[in-house]
Design a protein around this motif. Structure first.
Motif, PDB file in Angstrom:
ATOM      1  N   ILE A   1       7.624  -2.729  11.173  1.00 38.12           N
ATOM      2  CA  ILE A   1       7.412  -2.119   9.862  1.00 38.12           C
ATOM      3  C   ILE A   1       5.929  -1.878   9.619  1.00 38.12           C
ATOM      4  N   GLN A   2       5.109  -2.875   9.916  1.00 41.68           N
ATOM      5  CA  GLN A   2       3.670  -2.728   9.713  1.00 41.68           C
ATOM      6  C   GLN A   2       3.100  -1.637  10.602  1.00 41.68           C
ATOM      7  N   GLN A   3       3.589  -1.547  11.826  1.00 43.53           N
ATOM      8  CA  GLN A   3       3.120  -0.510  12.739  1.00 43.53           C
ATOM      9  C   GLN A   3       3.512   0.878  12.241  1.00 43.53           C
ATOM     10  N   ILE A   4       4.711   0.997  11.675  1.00 49.85           N
ATOM     11  CA  ILE A   4       5.153   2.290  11.134  1.00 49.85           C
ATOM     12  C   ILE A   4       4.255   2.711   9.973  1.00 49.85           C
ATOM     13  N   ILE A   5       3.958   1.769   9.072  1.00 50.65           N
ATOM     14  CA  ILE A   5       3.092   2.085   7.943  1.00 50.65           C
ATOM     15  C   ILE A   5       1.699   2.474   8.422  1.00 50.65           C
ATOM     16  N   ASP A   6       1.158   1.714   9.382  1.00 49.69           N
ATOM     17  CA  ASP A   6      -0.161   2.039   9.933  1.00 49.69           C
ATOM     18  C   ASP A   6      -0.163   3.425  10.563  1.00 49.69           C
ATOM     19  N   TRP A   7       0.930   3.746  11.267  1.00 51.91           N
ATOM     20  CA  TRP A   7       1.040   5.050  11.913  1.00 51.91           C
ATOM     21  C   TRP A   7       1.088   6.160  10.874  1.00 51.91           C
TER      22      TRP A   7
ATOM     23  N   LEU B   1      -0.160   6.100   7.918  1.00 49.53           N
ATOM     24  CA  LEU B   1      -1.463   6.196   7.259  1.00 49.53           C
ATOM     25  C   LEU B   1      -2.518   6.862   8.128  1.00 49.53           C
ATOM     26  N   GLU B   2      -2.198   7.120   9.383  1.00 49.48           N
ATOM     27  CA  GLU B   2      -3.083   7.871  10.262  1.00 49.48           C
ATOM     28  C   GLU B   2      -2.782   9.363  10.221  1.00 49.48           C
TER      29      GLU B   2
ATOM     30  N   TYR C   1      -1.128   9.939   1.067  1.00 47.85           N
ATOM     31  CA  TYR C   1      -0.950   9.788  -0.381  1.00 47.85           C
ATOM     32  C   TYR C   1       0.457   9.321  -0.730  1.00 47.85           C
ATOM     33  N   GLN C   2       1.464   9.907  -0.088  1.00 45.81           N
ATOM     34  CA  GLN C   2       2.844   9.559  -0.406  1.00 45.81           C
ATOM     35  C   GLN C   2       3.215   8.169   0.109  1.00 45.81           C
ATOM     36  N   VAL C   3       2.623   7.740   1.225  1.00 45.94           N
ATOM     37  CA  VAL C   3       2.858   6.379   1.721  1.00 45.94           C
ATOM     38  C   VAL C   3       2.310   5.364   0.723  1.00 45.94           C
ATOM     39  N   TRP C   4       1.082   5.599   0.261  1.00 49.46           N
ATOM     40  CA  TRP C   4       0.491   4.675  -0.710  1.00 49.46           C
ATOM     41  C   TRP C   4       1.304   4.653  -2.006  1.00 49.46           C
TER      42      TRP C   4
ATOM     43  N   GLN D   1      -7.606   9.586  -5.713  1.00 49.54           N
ATOM     44  CA  GLN D   1      -8.705  10.039  -4.862  1.00 49.54           C
ATOM     45  C   GLN D   1      -8.174  10.626  -3.563  1.00 49.54           C
ATOM     46  N   ILE D   2      -7.143   9.995  -3.009  1.00 51.24           N
ATOM     47  CA  ILE D   2      -6.530  10.536  -1.800  1.00 51.24           C
ATOM     48  C   ILE D   2      -5.824  11.848  -2.120  1.00 51.24           C
ATOM     49  N   GLN D   3      -5.125  11.909  -3.252  1.00 54.05           N
ATOM     50  CA  GLN D   3      -4.435  13.137  -3.637  1.00 54.05           C
ATOM     51  C   GLN D   3      -5.413  14.297  -3.788  1.00 54.05           C
ATOM     52  N   ALA D   4      -6.589  14.022  -4.316  1.00 51.05           N
ATOM     53  CA  ALA D   4      -7.579  15.083  -4.519  1.00 51.05           C
ATOM     54  C   ALA D   4      -8.044  15.687  -3.197  1.00 51.05           C
TER      55      ALA D   4
END
Length: 295
Positions: A105-111, A113-114, A121-124, A134-137
């Motif tokens: 699960i952590q690896q999927i989230i890290d992936w 976020l890359e 933005y949608q992951v966060w 700030q990411i959305q902008a």
């Protein structure tokens, strides 16, 4: 005696324990358990918490009470079965499986976020419960977002017009930009939507795709247009004719089908109905005084 970095009952970092750890009967500090789990030589958790699974559930509930996101709480408790207090009840095979699932699960989230900034933005927002504006902008200036925006022509359209060629047209580009979660106040996009409303209305109040839809518009496209036009903060009163056009196409089974104004349809279409519902969801979710929000 070994000093543990994490409480061997709940997994809480020992260095963050305001009391420096739990206590033994003789008053000395416990090097194994935190003050929330252990005091005066006894466990402080409710007696019914007698398995790792129950402890995980209990910790997640307590963390949520403190405002911690559910996914973070779930991830933080995945190691509980291998802690000293509990691991005697669980075979090594089960512990390894729990650890492996946590890492996956952590690896999927890290992936994720890359990936593209719109994905970040949608992951966060959706998985980590942090609406990072700030990411959305950055979506308008990086990755897929800026590539879509760069293809807009001087006349305000993408492709050759509102619906031509279909998949690179203005319509589907606007839908893509909405699904990328470009900031809703983007001036260029709002300008194009206003232009479409002024120049592309059909006789029935919906959006005209071309000559064949001058009288009766397409309910799928109307639903999608309502979706992104509402997302990009188009005033509700400017969308009322589109809402009326959609509602006039409602079928006896409660759904919608874009073929009703073409070859005819006997029942609703899943795709058409979902497109319409997504449009209504965004339209009714806006702060607007239009009476159409009460249909």
């Amino acid at each position: 005696m070994k000093r543990y970095k994490f409480c061997q009952s709940c997994g809480f970092p020992m260095k963050k324990d305001v009391k420096g750890g739990g206590s033994e009967k003789d008053g000395t500090k416990s090097l194994k358990f935190c003050s929330m789990c252990y005091g005066n030589g006894e466990f402080l958790t409710p007696p019914k918490i007698d398995t790792a699974k129950k402890m995980q559930k209990y910790c997640i509930q307590e963390m949520k009470k403190d405002g911690i996101n559910g996914l973070f709480a779930w991830l933080a408790t995945r190691s509980i079965p291998k802690l000293e207090r509990w691991k005697q009840y669980y075979p090594c095979q089960f512990i390894n499986r729990v650890n492996r699932n946590y890492m996956e699960i952590q690896q999927i989230i890290d992936w994720l976020l890359e990936g593209d900034v719109s994905i970040q933005y949608q992951v966060w927002r959706d998985l980590l419960d942090v609406d990072n504006k700030q990411i959305q902008a950055r979506i308008a200036f990086e990755g897929w977002g800026v590539k879509f925006l760069s293809k807009r022509h001087m006349d305000g359209h993408w492709g050759d017009g509102f619906y031509q060629p279909k998949w690179i047209s203005t319509h589907y580009t606007l839908l893509d930009l909405r699904n990328l979660y470009l900031q809703p106040d983007h001036a260029m996009v709002k300008e194009t939507i206003e232009m479409v409303l002024q120049n592309h209305l059909a006789d029935d109040g919906g959006i005209r795709l071309g000559p064949s839809t001058s009288q009766h518009s397409d309910v799928c496209v109307n639903g999608m247009f309502l979706n992104y036009a509402s997302y990009f903060n188009t005033p509700g009163e400017k969308l009322e004719s589109i809402v009326d056009s959609i509602l006039n196409e409602k079928m006896p089974d409660g759904g919608f089908n874009c073929r009703t104004t073409r070859s005819g349809a006997k029942h609703s279409s899943l795709h058409s109905t979902i497109s319409v519902l997504e449009g209504f969801l965004n339209f009714t979710g806006k702060d607007t005084t239009t009476k159409r929000t009460k249909f």
